[in-house]
Design a protein around this motif. Structure first.
Motif, PDB file in Angstrom:
ATOM      1  N   ARG A 123       0.835  -1.205   0.000  1.00 14.91           N
ATOM      2  CA  ARG A 123       0.000   0.000   0.000  1.00 14.91           C
ATOM      3  C   ARG A 123       0.876   1.263   0.000  1.00 14.91           C
ATOM      4  NH1 ARG A 123      -5.180   0.550   1.279  1.00 14.91           N
ATOM      5  NH2 ARG A 123      -5.258  -1.508   2.278  1.00 14.91           N
ATOM      6  N   GLU A 124       1.923   1.251   0.816  1.00 11.54           N
ATOM      7  CA  GLU A 124       2.828   2.405   0.877  1.00 11.54           C
ATOM      8  C   GLU A 124       3.525   2.628  -0.465  1.00 11.54           C
ATOM      9  OE1 GLU A 124       5.446   1.507   4.084  1.00 11.54           O
ATOM     10  OE2 GLU A 124       3.863   1.591   5.618  1.00 11.54           O
ATOM     11  N   ARG A 148       2.356   1.800  -3.455  1.00 13.62           N
ATOM     12  CA  ARG A 148       1.356   2.354  -4.385  1.00 13.62           C
ATOM     13  C   ARG A 148       1.174   3.843  -4.136  1.00 13.62           C
ATOM     14  NH1 ARG A 148      -3.922   1.191  -4.740  1.00 13.62           N
ATOM     15  NH2 ARG A 148      -3.983   1.206  -7.014  1.00 13.62           N
ATOM     16  N   ASP A 149       1.096   4.205  -2.863  1.00 12.33           N
ATOM     17  CA  ASP A 149       0.939   5.622  -2.530  1.00 12.33           C
ATOM     18  C   ASP A 149       2.123   6.423  -3.057  1.00 12.33           C
ATOM     19  OD1 ASP A 149      -1.389   4.945  -1.261  1.00 12.33           O
ATOM     20  OD2 ASP A 149      -0.579   5.083   0.780  1.00 12.33           O
ATOM     21  N   TRP A 180      -0.545   6.051  -7.036  1.00 10.79           N
ATOM     22  CA  TRP A 180      -1.619   5.193  -7.523  1.00 10.79           C
ATOM     23  C   TRP A 180      -2.727   4.993  -6.495  1.00 10.79           C
ATOM     24  CZ3 TRP A 180       1.526   0.457  -9.783  1.00 10.79           C
ATOM     25  CH2 TRP A 180       2.377   0.916 -10.791  1.00 10.79           C
ATOM     26  N   SER A 181      -2.706   5.708  -5.413  1.00 10.93           N
ATOM     27  CA  SER A 181      -3.633   5.438  -4.310  1.00 10.93           C
ATOM     28  C   SER A 181      -5.104   5.594  -4.692  1.00 10.93           C
ATOM     29  CB  SER A 181      -3.318   6.346  -3.117  1.00 10.93           C
ATOM     30  OG  SER A 181      -3.385   7.713  -3.499  1.00 10.93           O
ATOM     31  N   ASP A 182      -5.396   6.418  -5.706  1.00 11.06           N
ATOM     32  CA  ASP A 182      -6.793   6.634  -6.080  1.00 11.06           C
ATOM     33  C   ASP A 182      -7.233   5.756  -7.254  1.00 11.06           C
ATOM     34  OD1 ASP A 182      -5.166   7.871  -7.913  1.00 11.06           O
ATOM     35  OD2 ASP A 182      -6.450   9.633  -8.179  1.00 11.06           O
ATOM     36  N   ASP A 197      -4.555  -3.467 -10.791  1.00 12.59           N
ATOM     37  CA  ASP A 197      -5.465  -2.325 -10.817  1.00 12.59           C
ATOM     38  C   ASP A 197      -5.685  -1.885 -12.260  1.00 12.59           C
ATOM     39  OD1 ASP A 197      -3.190  -0.906 -11.532  1.00 12.59           O
ATOM     40  OD2 ASP A 197      -2.979   0.136  -9.617  1.00 12.59           O
TER      41      ASP A 197
END
Length: 291
Positions: free
Chosen positions: A53-54, A56-57, A61-63, A91
């Motif tokens: 997750r970190e 991706r952020d 790409w978080s959204d 994603d």
């Protein structure tokens, strides 16, 4: 809220091409040398690991909508890596001409030093190519991998022949319909397939069919009166009630509808109807082998 049909398609297909137990094999390029790489797909997970997750952020790409997350193991024997746990996250990303594509993020959930791998997942071909976090379609691939068939080519061709799905066999007949006059319908069996394609697996699941699949092949279906040129279908054969049952799933033109038929013991005749048809019912079509 109106759903994006292409994203819904990618979401469904991703689950089918990355099932638990699937294996993808390919190569990884380092400088001028290529090395074998294998990914063994594990179970699907609902929570994205913190490190993933970190990452991706950090990539911004978080959204972006997440389609699928699963565990996997990566093996590159020449690097001394065998069965290394990784996380695969799929994603949505815009590909050429603004069309949505399935993007993969593959990385260790606990070892950031192993780096990040980004790839484009081709859900139709069941393969992916990619590179580091800056890679995208059009760049030279560093890694490429394709799903491994569960049957060898010789075994799948033999299995197809045993139940009558012989490449090049063509059937032509008449189909009746309550709203149209009788029309010609043509089926042709093509190349035997290593595994049942996701489209057919999904249909069988929806129909509640649990019988063992004996063989499957590509094929063509056409209805000349309606101007329908030969279009790609998948043909799946199994056994039910002592008969060879054939499922025909359209790939290019879903509007042709799903067909279910029986193949005669001598392989010379297809008799069937729509997806809920079976032998106790009046057939909608009878097609005879022409070659």
């Amino acid at each position: 809220m109106v759903k994006n049909k292409n994203i819904e398609f990618l979401k469904e297909k991703t689950k089918l091409v990355l099932p638990e137990g699937a294996e993808y094999k390919g190569t990884i390029t380092q400088f001028t040398s290529k090395y074998d790489i294998t990914y063994n797909i594990g179970k699907r997970v609902t929570e994205i690991p913190d490190l993933v997750r970190e990452s991706r952020d950090g990539l911004g790409w978080s959204d972006v909508e997440v389609l699928f997350v699963c565990e996997a193991r990566c093996t590159i024997k020449q690097f001394g890596m065998e069965g290394e746990p990784v996380c695969i996250l799929v994603d949505v990303h815009k590909a050429k001409k603004g069309v949505e594509a399935a993007r993969m993020l593959i990385m260790s959930p606990t070892k950031p030093e192993l780096g990040i791998f980004v790839a484009h997942l081709d859900v139709r071909r069941e393969e992916f190519v990619g590179g580091d976090e800056n890679w995208w379609i059009g760049d030279a691939p560093v890694v490429s991998a394709q799903r491994v068939a569960s049957l060898t080519e010789a075994r799948r061709i033999r299995a197809a022949k045993e139940i009558g799905l012989v490449e090049g066999t063509k059937f032509k007949g008449k189909c009746s319909h309550p709203f149209f006059k009788a029309y010609d319908i043509i089926f042709e069996f093509g190349k035997a397939l290593p595994d049942m394609p996701p489209e057919a697996a999904k249909v069988r699941k929806e129909l509640g069919w649990t019988e063992q699949v004996d063989a499957c092949c590509r094929g063509l279906q056409s209805i000349p009166e309606f101007g329908a040129q030969p279009s790609e279908v998948v043909v799946v054969g199994d056994k039910k009630d002592g008969c060879c049952r054939v499922l025909v799933v359209p790939i290019e033109k879903p509007e042709l509808g799903i067909s279910v038929a029986t193949l005669s013991e001598d392989g010379g005749q297809l008799i069937g109807g729509e997806q809920d048809w079976w032998i106790e019912q009046e057939p909608m079509f009878t097609a005879v082998k022409t070659k």
